[in-house]
Design a protein around this motif. Sequence first.
Motif: not given
Length: 135
Positions: A53-69
């Motif tokens: 759950s904590m990993i999900e919280h951390l990841v979902f707080n990152c900007p979407l642009a970082l996941l576009q690659n």
Amino acid sequence: MSGMPTPLHTTVLEPGVITYSANHSYKQLARIFRHLRDELHEQQPRLAKPTSSMIEHLVFNCPLALLQNEDWQQVIEDVLRYLMKQLHPAYYKDDLFIRVDSDQALFPNEELFDPQDAYLFSKALLEQHHQNFFN
């Protein structure tokens, strides 16, 4: 009503597609981080281990642009660098990270996993990532 024009699908449908795609990317990255967390815990058992759950919280707080690659190795690197920067004790702000399931601040929380733990976890994960993929 053959003489009536049929409505065209417009941008109204696009946000749902983008949202689904973004949600899928975030969930995929959270799965990758959970797998890497387990490997890291075998090597460094004394390091605070975040829950799924904590990993999900951390990841979902990152900007979407970082996941576009499309290169997931680069996505992992970019997200971990972002987390380290935002969680660094000198720059951390209490209101930056929120829970996925509410508008409440992520820290403090019932898991007793604090920003310092998250910073050290991100740093160790990035070091492990470099060892596994760049050596």
